[in-house]
Each structure stands twice: as structure tokens, then as C-alpha cells.
Design a protein around this motif. Structure first.
Motif, short mmCIF file in Angstrom:
data_model
loop_
_atom_site.label_atom_id
_atom_site.label_comp_id
_atom_site.label_asym_id
_atom_site.label_seq_id
_atom_site.Cartn_x
_atom_site.Cartn_y
_atom_site.Cartn_z
N GLY A 1 -6.18 29.39 13.24
CA GLY A 1 -4.89 29.72 13.83
C GLY A 1 -3.91 28.57 13.86
N GLN A 2 -4.28 27.41 13.28
CA GLN A 2 -3.40 26.23 13.28
C GLN A 2 -2.72 26.11 11.92
N THR A 3 -1.45 25.74 11.95
CA THR A 3 -0.77 25.39 10.71
C THR A 3 -1.10 23.94 10.36
N ALA A 4 -0.76 23.54 9.16
CA ALA A 4 -1.01 22.16 8.73
C ALA A 4 -0.26 21.17 9.61
N SER A 5 0.96 21.50 9.98
CA SER A 5 1.75 20.59 10.82
C SER A 5 1.16 20.53 12.23
N ASP A 6 0.63 21.67 12.73
CA ASP A 6 -0.02 21.66 14.05
C ASP A 6 -1.23 20.74 14.03
N TYR A 7 -2.04 20.89 13.00
CA TYR A 7 -3.23 20.06 12.87
C TYR A 7 -2.86 18.58 12.80
N ARG A 8 -1.82 18.28 11.99
CA ARG A 8 -1.37 16.89 11.86
C ARG A 8 -0.95 16.32 13.20
N ASP A 9 -0.16 17.07 13.97
CA ASP A 9 0.34 16.57 15.25
C ASP A 9 -0.80 16.35 16.24
N ILE A 10 -1.74 17.29 16.28
CA ILE A 10 -2.88 17.14 17.18
C ILE A 10 -3.72 15.93 16.80
N PHE A 11 -3.99 15.79 15.50
CA PHE A 11 -4.81 14.68 15.03
C PHE A 11 -4.15 13.34 15.34
N LEU A 12 -2.87 13.20 15.05
CA LEU A 12 -2.18 11.94 15.29
C LEU A 12 -2.13 11.61 16.78
N GLU A 13 -1.97 12.63 17.61
CA GLU A 13 -1.94 12.41 19.06
C GLU A 13 -3.30 11.90 19.54
N GLN A 14 -4.36 12.52 19.06
CA GLN A 14 -5.71 12.09 19.43
C GLN A 14 -6.00 10.68 18.91
N LEU A 15 -5.55 10.42 17.69
CA LEU A 15 -5.79 9.11 17.10
C LEU A 15 -5.05 8.02 17.86
N GLU A 16 -3.81 8.29 18.24
CA GLU A 16 -3.03 7.31 19.01
C GLU A 16 -3.71 6.99 20.33
N ALA A 17 -4.23 8.02 21.00
CA ALA A 17 -4.93 7.80 22.26
C ALA A 17 -6.18 6.96 22.05
N THR A 18 -6.88 7.22 20.95
CA THR A 18 -8.09 6.46 20.64
C THR A 18 -7.78 5.00 20.35
N LEU A 19 -6.74 4.75 19.57
CA LEU A 19 -6.36 3.37 19.24
C LEU A 19 -5.91 2.62 20.49
N ARG A 20 -5.20 3.31 21.38
CA ARG A 20 -4.78 2.68 22.63
C ARG A 20 -5.99 2.31 23.47
N ALA A 21 -6.98 3.19 23.50
CA ALA A 21 -8.21 2.90 24.25
C ALA A 21 -8.97 1.74 23.62
N GLN A 22 -9.00 1.70 22.28
CA GLN A 22 -9.66 0.58 21.59
C GLN A 22 -9.00 -0.74 21.93
N GLN A 23 -7.68 -0.73 22.03
CA GLN A 23 -6.95 -1.95 22.37
C GLN A 23 -7.29 -2.41 23.78
N ILE A 24 -7.40 -1.46 24.71
CA ILE A 24 -7.79 -1.81 26.07
C ILE A 24 -9.20 -2.38 26.09
N ALA A 25 -10.10 -1.74 25.36
CA ALA A 25 -11.50 -2.16 25.35
C ALA A 25 -11.68 -3.54 24.74
N SER A 26 -10.81 -3.92 23.81
CA SER A 26 -10.93 -5.22 23.15
C SER A 26 -10.42 -6.37 24.01
N SER A 27 -9.77 -6.05 25.12
CA SER A 27 -9.27 -7.10 26.01
C SER A 27 -10.42 -7.81 26.68
N SER A 28 -10.26 -9.11 26.90
CA SER A 28 -11.30 -9.89 27.58
C SER A 28 -11.29 -9.67 29.08
N GLU A 29 -10.23 -9.04 29.59
CA GLU A 29 -10.13 -8.79 31.02
C GLU A 29 -10.86 -7.50 31.40
#
Length: 325
Positions: free
Chosen positions: A167-195
């Protein structure tokens, strides 16, 4: 000056040879076949914190209360040197009483004097301790980077495979994927902090900046281990995304309350009990089938040794997460 150049000067009895030896930054000694030191430059005296009288005329292996009495070096000098023209870069690691743990590259060459039959050995010690430490740190960083990249690729692949396509269009899938990926990368950045990562901070970072003011957090001071940051961040992001699409954050008057406490039970280790509650949103009904969000919450909580409960109340979703500390 290279060892080869110094060797030629000493062998030829050059008048400036000893002066050149004394100006060199590497520790240098000259020993005879019995390993008795006949000369030592200033760098050797300073580096190993010994007196010249304690060195010249004594066995190299007795210098500094035997700090050079090293098995590998003994074998090098007594067995290898008489059979070879030169030894270049023989590594010696030793914990010296005066200067601590050091790594030296030992260069040695026989000096055959033309005016007599005596044979001396020129020995140069190159301190590479800091260089070896820097190389080890570089290798560790490269290995850690490769490990993190491998984990990140695994996460990206998991995101791509888990997103519902029906039920998803290609653009829907792209937006969902990029949103999830951005959240993951932000979490990776937090996890890599020494604090250390505070739970309240992680919650705010996992929610969209435009909606963070409508997510009220309250709880005990809790520090999140770096190994859990990415997983928890993805869980919070999924809850916030679900609320923004279908729950309290989808309407102007709605908000989310997140509360947690630390419990210390007598029969089990200390754990966190966190409750995510939607308020003021549209009526909620349980989904007809298990979707990506539910799979993520249940799978991630099990991965961390905890459990999650989803209560689809008419006035808003309530999610209770229990995690061991």
C-alpha cells in the motif's frame, strides 16, 4: 646521519667521529666482543639515567643494575652479531626501572679496525615507544571504524527490510526510510560521544524538533550505556513518529507524557520502568496486524533483556518499558 655513515667514520678513525657520536639524539654505545662498553654517547647517559662511570668499562648487561640484561638482546649480541655484518631494527620491549615501559629498535654493526685485530660492535638504540603507541591507537581506530560501519550497514539493511511496502508508493517508502535513517544516524552520533548519555536528553534528541515541546519528560537521573543508545533512540523515535501520525501529536491540543523510575527489587537486579502516554489525541484502536513499529519495540526490548507492553486505550496509547540497569 645513518648508521652506515657513522660506521665508516668510526672504522676510519676519523678525528670528528666521537664528537659526531656525542651530538646524535639516539643512544649509542660501542662494546667489545666480551660486551664490555668502551664508549657511550651523551644521549645514552641521559636516556637511561646512568652515570658514565657506571657504563664505560662495564658489561652492557650490567648497566643500570642489569636493566639491559634482556634475553633477546643477549642472543642478538652473542649469537647473531658475530655471524652477520649488521643487524637493523631488532625490536626490544622492556620495563626499565628508571624510565618505565619502552620499545627500542636496536641497530648493531661490527667495527673492524685496520690497525689491529680487535673487533668492536657499534650499537644504536632508537626509542620508538610513542610511535608504536600511536600506531596501535591508529589500528584500533581503524578497526573500531570498520566495526561501526559494519553495524551501521546492518542497521540500514534492517530498516530497508522492515518497512512495510504494501500500500506504499515509492515516494512514501523513500520518505519513511530516510526518516528512520536520519534518526539512526543521530543516535549513532550520540552513542559515539565520550560523555555519558542522560535518558532525558536521549528522549528529547529522539523526537522531532518541532514537537519536542509537546513531549513532557520526568524521572530519576539515569545514565544510558553507549551500547543501548542507538536501540533506545530508535524505539523513542518510533513512538514519537507513531504519535505524530496517528496519536496525540497528530492534533494541536495533544501531548505526550513520559515518566520513568528506577526500581530496586530484592529478587531481581535494578531496572527502569518507563511509561509513554499519549494524551488528547484521536481515539485509539489496536492494529489489525503486527506492524514494523510493534516488531521494533518488542524486538529491541528483548534484545536489551527487558520487556514492553502496549495498551491501546481509547483515550491514547500507553507503552510501558521495563529494562534492567
Amino acid at each position: 646521519m645513518m648508521l652506515e655513515d657513522l660506521y665508516r667514520l668510526l672504522r676510519a678513525g676519523h678525528v670528528q667521529a666521537q664528537g659526531i657520536v656525542d651530538t646524535m639524539t639516539q643512544p649509542i654505545v660501542v662494546v667489545d666482543q666480551a660486551m664490555i662498553v668502551s664508549a657511550a654517547n651523551n644521549s645514552f647517559i641521559k636516556t637511561f639515567r646512568v652515570d658514565r662511570d657506571e657504563v664505560v668499562g662495564h658489561s652492557l648487561f650490567d648497566v643500570g643494575n642489569g636493566q639491559w640484561d634482556i634475553g633477546d638482546l643477549r642472543r642478538l649480541m652473542s649469537d647473531v652479531i658475530p655471524k652477520a655484518a649488521a643487524i637493523i631494527g631488532f625490536e626490544v620491549q622492556h620495563d626499565f626501572p628508571e624510565i618505565g615501559q619502552k620499545t627500542f629498535l636496536v641497530d648493531a654493526r661490527k667495527l673492524v679496525h685496520p690497525d689491529d685485530n680487535s673487533t668492536s660492535i657499534l650499537v644504536l638504540f632508537d626509542d620508538v615507544t610513542e610511535r608504536k603507541r600511536a600506531d596501535a591507537e591508529k589500528d584500533f581506530l581503524i578497526s573500531e571504524t570498520r566495526h561501526r560501519m559494519k553495524n551501521l550497514f546492518a542497521v540500514v539493511r534492517s530498516l530497508a527490510m522492515r518497512i512495510e511496502v504494501e500500500g506504499q508508493t515509492a515516494s512514501d517508502y523513500r520518505d519513511i526510510f530516510l526518516e528512520q535513517l536520519e534518526a539512526t544516524l543521530r543516535a549513532q552520533q550520540i552513542a559515539s560521544s565520550s560523555e555519558p548519555t542522560d535518558l532525558a536528553f536521549l528522549l528529547h534528541e529522539s523526537v522531532s524538533e518541532t514537537e519536542v515541546d509537546r513531549v513532557k519528560v520526568d524521572g530519576d537521573a539515569v545514565t544510558i550505556d553507549s551500547s543501548r543508545v542507538v536501540t533506545l533512540s530508535m524505539m523513542f523515535h518510533e513512538l514519537a513518529t507513531n504519535s505524530l501520525k496517528y496519536g496525540a501529536l497528530s492534533v494541536q491540543e495533544g501531548h505526550v507524557a513520559v515518566h520513568w523510575r528506577v526500581e530496586n527489587g530484592s529478587q531481581e537486579p535494578a531496572h527502569i520502568v518507563l511509561t509513554w502516554t499519549d494524551h488528547g489525541g484521536p481515539p485509539v484502536q489496536p492494529p489489525s496486524k503486527t506492524g514494523y513499529g510493534t516488531q521494533l519495540l518488542e524486538g529491541a526490548s528483548r534484545h536489551m533483556g527487558g520487556a514492553v507492553e502496549l495498551d491501546y486505550r481509547p483515550d491514547g496509547l500507553v507503552v510501558t518499558l521495563r529494562l534492567p540497569l
